[in-house]
Write a protein that holds these residues in place. Sequence first.
Motif, short mmCIF file in Angstrom:
data_model
loop_
_atom_site.label_atom_id
_atom_site.label_comp_id
_atom_site.label_asym_id
_atom_site.label_seq_id
_atom_site.Cartn_x
_atom_site.Cartn_y
_atom_site.Cartn_z
N GLY A 1 0.82 -1.21 0.00
CA GLY A 1 0.00 0.00 0.00
C GLY A 1 0.85 1.26 0.00
O GLY A 1 0.56 2.22 -0.72
N ILE A 2 1.91 1.26 0.81
CA ILE A 2 2.84 2.39 0.82
C ILE A 2 3.47 2.56 -0.56
O ILE A 2 3.60 3.68 -1.08
N THR A 3 3.85 1.45 -1.18
CA THR A 3 4.47 1.51 -2.52
C THR A 3 3.50 2.08 -3.54
O THR A 3 3.87 2.93 -4.36
N GLN A 4 2.24 1.64 -3.50
CA GLN A 4 1.23 2.15 -4.43
C GLN A 4 0.98 3.64 -4.19
O GLN A 4 0.83 4.42 -5.13
N GLY A 5 0.91 4.04 -2.92
CA GLY A 5 0.70 5.45 -2.60
C GLY A 5 1.88 6.32 -3.00
O GLY A 5 1.71 7.50 -3.37
N PHE A 6 3.06 5.75 -2.96
CA PHE A 6 4.29 6.46 -3.30
C PHE A 6 4.36 6.84 -4.78
O PHE A 6 4.83 7.93 -5.15
N LEU A 7 3.91 5.95 -5.66
CA LEU A 7 4.09 6.10 -7.11
C LEU A 7 3.54 7.42 -7.67
O LEU A 7 4.28 8.17 -8.32
N PRO A 8 2.25 7.75 -7.48
CA PRO A 8 1.74 8.99 -8.07
C PRO A 8 2.36 10.25 -7.47
O PRO A 8 2.53 11.26 -8.17
N ILE A 9 2.70 10.22 -6.19
CA ILE A 9 3.30 11.39 -5.55
C ILE A 9 4.68 11.66 -6.14
O ILE A 9 5.01 12.79 -6.52
N ALA A 10 5.50 10.61 -6.25
CA ALA A 10 6.84 10.76 -6.82
C ALA A 10 6.76 11.17 -8.29
O ALA A 10 7.49 12.07 -8.72
N GLY A 11 5.87 10.54 -9.05
CA GLY A 11 5.76 10.86 -10.48
C GLY A 11 5.29 12.28 -10.72
O GLY A 11 5.85 13.00 -11.56
N PHE A 12 4.26 12.73 -10.00
CA PHE A 12 3.73 14.08 -10.18
C PHE A 12 4.78 15.13 -9.85
O PHE A 12 5.02 16.07 -10.62
N ASN A 13 5.44 14.99 -8.70
CA ASN A 13 6.41 16.00 -8.27
C ASN A 13 7.68 15.99 -9.11
O ASN A 13 8.30 17.03 -9.32
N TYR A 14 8.04 14.82 -9.63
CA TYR A 14 9.18 14.76 -10.55
C TYR A 14 8.82 15.49 -11.85
O TYR A 14 9.63 16.25 -12.39
N GLY A 15 7.58 15.27 -12.34
CA GLY A 15 7.14 15.97 -13.54
C GLY A 15 7.07 17.47 -13.34
O GLY A 15 7.33 18.26 -14.25
N ALA A 16 6.73 17.90 -12.10
CA ALA A 16 6.66 19.33 -11.77
C ALA A 16 8.03 19.89 -11.39
O ALA A 16 8.15 21.07 -11.04
#
Length: 450
Positions: free
Chosen positions: A293-308
């Motif tokens: 669950g932590i891994t799944q929650g991590f993915l969109p946060i890391a991807g969005f902020n890396y893109g930003a």
Amino acid sequence: MKKTTSVDLGIEPIGKLLIKQAVPASIGILVMSLNILVDTIFVGNWIGSTAIAAINVVLPVSFFIAALGMSIGVGGSSIISRALGANDNNKALKTFGNQLTLTLLLTVTMIAFGLYYVNDIIPAFGGKGNIFEPAKIYYKIVLYGVPFLALCMMGNTVIRAEGKPKFAMYAMMIPSVGNLLLDYLFINVLDFGMAGAAWATTGSYLLCFAFILWFFLSDNSELKIKWHHFGLNFPIVKEISSLGFVTMARQAVVSITYLFMNNILFELGGETSVTAYAIVGRMLMFALFPVFGITQGFLPIAGFNYGAKKYDRVRVTINTAIKYAVVLATIVFVLLMTFPETITRMFTSNKEVIAQTPSAMRWVFAATPIIAIQLIGAAYFQAVGKAIPALLLTLTRQGFFFIPLIFILPIFYGELGVWMSFPLADVLATIVTAYFLNREIKRNLIIEID
């Protein structure tokens, strides 16, 4: 109440955001895992221990095909998260449309192949002796529902990429609850046996698909695609494929691992050892739900902020995710080391299985506290679109270490060598992942670009 949008991924505090993303993911995985767990308990007690082994033979085949959808989902969702972070909505929409087209084309093709070669595939994955017939019954029925499962797995990752973890949680819970109810009806009430277990599983996939279809057609989704978005775009397909191949390779290795494990254990200990592995495998899916669950929650946060280009937030997200996941993995470790026999008795009353499984379970989960580093590390590279390191780190544990070990160690230690391979592979993979993740942070996540 304020409506959740993808923009929140780049604004809210990381700790709060990770909890908001991870808790629904964990609950969804928990319910899904409980479904698999209780389904196995129902089958073991209402049909027999051989039925557990039969399902274990079929799972890697059906999950491999369904993983095509997950692979396309994860690969495309990485693009969608970064596109939303960069305010490129057109690319996000085009990516989603291409995901749907690819999922349908690939899964239908694979299912036709799987049904045609059914009599060859089942024995290859360990469905021999008394296991073959129930495995074949289960396999043929479940395969019809796998395209819907693939679409569900793909859609679920996209829902997370939009920053809607609660809906992703519901998408995982609905088929799980549905499967248990259908299990009771088809197996216990109507006495359909293995066919009943299979139809319950297929019916649950249809329930999940209906919910996800509703989500994307409703106002809850930001991704309102049109017909022209379904046309395949080569650069997007290439990017989806390169990133999705990481997940596909991981699932392919998982399926190959099941193939090797079922055959090696059948040779070393017969049907009893295959059943023991099936029970331990269910616990691997169930017990680690908070870490996944932590891994799944991590993915969109890391991807969005890396893109930003908010690299400080990406770094904090990595550290926070690892910290939370290590604590949760340690709790799981303590529980499994303490109650393995009690857990085994939930699945079966077979004395031989009960005698063998607890020791195997302790070995398999011996390195659990450190696996968070490996999972988060590999997930980071996938989230930010770095396909090659993501692929290599994903394959490290099972491909580079575990599979060779299950062939080498049994030469010296027999069946014990198979179980010893699990923690040893975990330790080696964690060391490798920690090295590359630390190097990536020092090289690319030190300076924040506004």
